[in-house]
Design a protein around this motif. Structure first.
Motif, mmCIF file in Angstrom:
data_model
loop_
_atom_site.group_PDB
_atom_site.id
_atom_site.type_symbol
_atom_site.label_atom_id
_atom_site.label_comp_id
_atom_site.label_asym_id
_atom_site.label_seq_id
_atom_site.Cartn_x
_atom_site.Cartn_y
_atom_site.Cartn_z
ATOM 1 N N LEU A 1 46.549 -44.837 65.854
ATOM 2 C CA LEU A 1 45.487 -45.704 65.415
ATOM 3 C C LEU A 1 45.676 -47.056 64.667
ATOM 4 N N ALA A 2 46.721 -46.636 63.625
ATOM 5 C CA ALA A 2 47.164 -47.883 62.887
ATOM 6 C C ALA A 2 47.812 -49.027 63.614
ATOM 7 N N LEU A 3 48.675 -48.766 64.498
ATOM 8 C CA LEU A 3 49.390 -49.521 65.239
ATOM 9 C C LEU A 3 48.212 -50.462 66.238
ATOM 10 N N VAL A 4 47.464 -49.720 66.830
ATOM 11 C CA VAL A 4 46.578 -50.467 67.771
ATOM 12 C C VAL A 4 45.596 -51.283 66.777
ATOM 13 N N THR A 5 45.299 -50.801 65.745
ATOM 14 C CA THR A 5 44.240 -51.463 64.865
ATOM 15 C C THR A 5 45.037 -52.901 64.441
ATOM 16 N N TYR A 6 46.216 -52.549 64.146
ATOM 17 C CA TYR A 6 46.921 -53.867 63.442
ATOM 18 C C TYR A 6 47.110 -54.819 64.531
ATOM 19 N N ALA A 7 47.475 -54.427 65.918
ATOM 20 C CA ALA A 7 47.324 -55.420 66.865
ATOM 21 C C ALA A 7 46.004 -55.983 67.291
ATOM 22 N N LEU A 8 44.777 -55.499 67.120
ATOM 23 C CA LEU A 8 43.656 -56.175 67.312
ATOM 24 C C LEU A 8 43.200 -57.232 66.025
ATOM 25 N N ILE A 9 43.601 -56.710 64.803
ATOM 26 C CA ILE A 9 43.452 -57.654 63.669
ATOM 27 C C ILE A 9 44.341 -58.815 63.884
ATOM 28 N N ALA A 10 45.541 -58.766 64.181
ATOM 29 C CA ALA A 10 46.567 -59.670 64.376
ATOM 30 C C ALA A 10 46.373 -60.642 65.412
ATOM 31 N N ALA A 11 45.711 -60.304 66.417
ATOM 32 C CA ALA A 11 45.696 -61.007 67.604
ATOM 33 C C ALA A 11 45.125 -62.551 67.270
ATOM 34 N N PRO A 12 43.959 -62.554 66.711
ATOM 35 C CA PRO A 12 43.344 -63.913 66.435
ATOM 36 C C PRO A 12 44.503 -64.921 66.210
ATOM 37 N N GLN A 13 45.155 -64.594 64.837
ATOM 38 C CA GLN A 13 46.067 -65.581 64.505
ATOM 39 C C GLN A 13 47.297 -65.741 65.305
ATOM 40 N N LYS A 14 47.892 -64.543 66.022
ATOM 41 C CA LYS A 14 49.104 -64.576 66.343
ATOM 42 C C LYS A 14 49.336 -64.689 67.906
ATOM 43 N N GLY A 15 47.795 -64.344 68.666
ATOM 44 C CA GLY A 15 48.006 -64.435 69.920
ATOM 45 C C GLY A 15 48.646 -63.340 70.662
ATOM 46 N N ALA A 16 49.128 -63.531 71.849
ATOM 47 C CA ALA A 16 49.530 -62.524 72.803
ATOM 48 C C ALA A 16 51.248 -62.630 72.301
ATOM 49 N N SER A 17 51.583 -62.578 71.035
ATOM 50 C CA SER A 17 52.983 -62.807 70.939
ATOM 51 C C SER A 17 53.535 -61.316 70.680
ATOM 52 N N PRO A 18 55.020 -61.086 70.474
ATOM 53 C CA PRO A 18 55.428 -60.136 70.360
ATOM 54 C C PRO A 18 55.031 -59.041 69.267
ATOM 55 N N ALA A 19 54.873 -59.999 68.245
ATOM 56 C CA ALA A 19 54.058 -59.286 66.801
ATOM 57 C C ALA A 19 52.910 -58.312 67.204
ATOM 58 N N VAL A 20 52.048 -58.806 68.347
ATOM 59 C CA VAL A 20 50.880 -58.012 68.707
ATOM 60 C C VAL A 20 51.179 -57.280 69.573
ATOM 61 N N VAL A 21 51.780 -57.687 70.641
ATOM 62 C CA VAL A 21 52.015 -56.806 71.832
ATOM 63 C C VAL A 21 52.657 -55.517 71.652
ATOM 64 N N VAL A 22 54.000 -55.651 70.725
ATOM 65 C CA VAL A 22 55.033 -54.644 70.698
ATOM 66 C C VAL A 22 53.972 -53.384 69.755
ATOM 67 N N PRO A 23 53.239 -53.778 68.804
ATOM 68 C CA PRO A 23 52.535 -52.808 68.045
ATOM 69 C C PRO A 23 51.454 -52.360 68.921
ATOM 70 N N GLY A 24 50.615 -53.054 69.452
ATOM 71 C CA GLY A 24 49.746 -52.530 70.468
ATOM 72 C C GLY A 24 50.186 -51.327 71.476
ATOM 73 N N VAL A 25 51.472 -51.986 72.260
ATOM 74 C CA VAL A 25 51.868 -51.063 73.291
ATOM 75 C C VAL A 25 52.426 -49.666 72.545
ATOM 76 N N ALA A 26 53.104 -49.878 71.481
ATOM 77 C CA ALA A 26 53.588 -48.644 70.577
ATOM 78 C C ALA A 26 52.437 -47.858 70.182
ATOM 79 N N GLY A 27 51.259 -48.340 69.817
ATOM 80 C CA GLY A 27 50.175 -47.616 69.550
ATOM 81 C C GLY A 27 49.733 -46.669 70.538
ATOM 82 N N LEU A 28 49.512 -47.220 71.793
ATOM 83 C CA LEU A 28 49.072 -46.561 73.046
ATOM 84 C C LEU A 28 50.090 -45.640 73.454
ATOM 85 N N ALA A 29 51.197 -45.763 73.210
ATOM 86 C CA ALA A 29 52.334 -44.693 73.484
ATOM 87 C C ALA A 29 52.176 -43.557 72.365
#
Length: 520
Positions: free
Chosen positions: A212-240
């Motif tokens: 939950l924490a990693l997916v939440t981080y990715a969603l909150i960071a996305a408006p500022q950082k877009g589809a960057s590794p700083a967003v994609v990597v935590p999002g994928v890790a959260g799903l995993a």
């Protein structure tokens, strides 16, 4: 021990301390939203910080609430309840003293751990200590006072923010705990479950909360950082990690979340409806309080007072809604309720610059409140009736955790979906335009929940109790089973009814033990 009468001082002290303890966590879920604009301005924080101020608490609470109940059964319900109250108070003190946003967010996460310890313990103490003849009345008092707390929460939060300041939204928990703990230690007997053995599912708790924490981080960071590794990597890790969590729960002998409970199609369906309903609620209450202050120009007190109609309607009418659900079945309420809420959210788009409360805001909140009245009590009843009586407490805990996780994800995702930038809440025009885009999204999620309820929820589910897998069905039960329960036999006899009639918070359905014999 399960024999303390409500008429004796020990019984009254027990209800008092459990109401006071649970009120701390319940009030926190409603008063903090009112303080968000002032927190942001005082700490120089952007919108992601405000999202994390809400979500850090919800993250640990949702991830650990099932574990908190298990700890109480094993080590003593009073002990874990008192630890939770003390933990919550100390974390609240840290929140109030926070010099910056980072400390505030960390303290909010610790506050959620305390909430996960005390929230299930408050009801478990009543269930395990109060005499069976008085238990329904005791739970009714606990539920009723909890409903009153939910109703006054936004008003109290606004009064504190406009008066002594937003930090007192957190400081107020300290004197409450200072009263609660000595009363609990002096007047509440200790109980535990002698059958609670084996290892705790610490791995499941860590995996679930981390996902939950990693997916939440990715969603909150996305408006500022877009589809960057700083967003994609935590999002994928959260799903995993979420996939690993499911795999671990399937293999463990005593998992935190027994996946076998989802063998009931009705239970699974109602939890999906719960996800839709409470995701929309979480997004609505997070953004509407900001809109009333940033766009309409209300003070914190006025914004909190403006929201009173929704919780007041729930307090006054939830019991009648539950009775209606018993008479006509849950399918219609679980369909009509979300649709009414969706209509209220669409009406809320009128809350723009220059909005008049009686004309533009109150109608939306009344329709929203009526929808919540219609849906919440039948939803709890359907959850309990979808499983066998022995698993009622677990079913309620799973449903409560699912609702909190849905609200957590909604607060993280909705600003992204609505195109709300990090500085949007500082501008009335910018926030107003994105708020008008966000409300239809919430309404759409509710419509989806209504469609799912109409297609999946059985009208007679409250007339049948869920059976234990492997029970020998009668001919009539086999017919019911073949019709819609996916081969799981369902017994004759009364279903498990909810006992928490009024305790209807906006962040999650009430925890409810159902009608089961207490464990001592």
């Amino acid at each position: 021990m399960a024999g303390v009468r409500l008429s004796v001082p020990a019984g009254r002290w027990l209800v008092f301390t459990t109401v006071l303890g649970s009120a701390m966590a319940l009030l926190d879920s409603t008063v903090v939203n009112v303080a968000l604009p002032h927190i942001g301005l005082d700490l120089g924080a952007d919108l992601p910080v405000l999202q994390w101020t809400v979500n850090a608490y919800m993250l640990t609470l949702a991830g650990l609430i099932l574990l908190g109940g298990a700890l109480g059964d094993r080590f003593g319900r009073r002990r874990v309840f008192v630890i939770g109250v003390v933990w919550f108070a100390l974390a609240s003190l840290a929140c109030g003293l926070a010099p910056n946003a980072g400390v505030l967010i960390a303290a909010r996460a610790f506050q959620g751990i305390g909430g996960a310890l005390l929230t299930p313990g408050s009801l478990a103490l009543i269930q395990s200590v109060i005499h069976s003849d008085d238990r329904a009345r005791a739970i009714g008092l606990w539920s009723g006072f909890g409903g009153i707390g939910a109703a006054i929460g936004p008003f109290l939060g606004g009064w504190l923010v406009d008066g002594p300041g937003w930090r007192w939204v957190f400081f107020i928990n300290v004197p409450l705990a200072a009263v609660c703990v000595p009363v609990a230690l002096r007047h509440v007997p200790e109980t535990r479950d002698p059958q609670a053995r084996g290892r705790f599912d610490a791995l499941g708790a860590v995996l679930g909360a981390s996902a939950l924490a990693l997916v939440t981080y990715a969603l909150i960071a996305a408006p500022q950082k877009g589809a960057s590794p700083a967003v994609v990597v935590p999002g994928v890790a959260g799903l995993a990690l979420g996939a690993l969590f499911i795999a671990a729960e399937r293999r463990l002998r005593e998992p935190m979340l027994p996946l076998s409970i989802f063998a009931s199609r009705q239970f699974s369906a109602v939890n999906v409806v719960t996800l839709c309903v409470y995701a929309a609620f979480g997004g609505f209450f997070f953004l509407s309080v900001l809109d009333l202050q940033v766009v309409v120009g209300y003070s914190a007190l006025a914004a909190g007072t403006a929201l009173l109609p929704t919780t007041t309607l729930m307090l006054l009418l939830s019991a009648r809604s539950g009775e209606l659900g018993k008479r006509i079945g849950p399918r219609i309420p679980l369909t009509v309720g979300p649709l009414l809420c969706a209509a209220g959210m669409l009406l809320m788009t009128r809350a723009g610059v220059g909005a008049v409360y009686w004309r533009d805001i109150l109608p939306a909140l009344l329709v929203m409140g009526l929808g919540m009245v219609v849906v919440v009590a039948p939803l709890t009843a359907t959850v309990l009736a979808s499983v066998d009586v022995a698993r009622a407490g677990l079913a309620s805990g799973v449903n409560n955790a699912a609702a909190r996780a849905a609200g957590l994800v909604a607060v993280a995702a909705l600003p992204l979906l609505a195109g709300m930038g990090p500085e949007a809440y500082r501008s009335a025009d910018a926030f107003s335009s994105t708020f008008r885009r966000a409300m239809p999204i919430c309404a759409g999620v509710l419509v989806l929940g209504a469609v799912l309820a109409w297609r999946t929820v059985r009208s007679d589910v409250l007339e049948q109790a869920g059976a234990e897998v492997g029970a020998e069905p009668t001919a009539a039960e086999a017919a019911v089973s073949a019709e819609g329960a996916e081969g799981v036999a369902r017994p004759a006899g009364p279903p498990c009814r909810p006992e928490c009639t009024y305790h209807c918070g906006v962040s999650a359905p009430p925890l409810d033990p159902g009608e089961r014999r207490p464990r001592t």
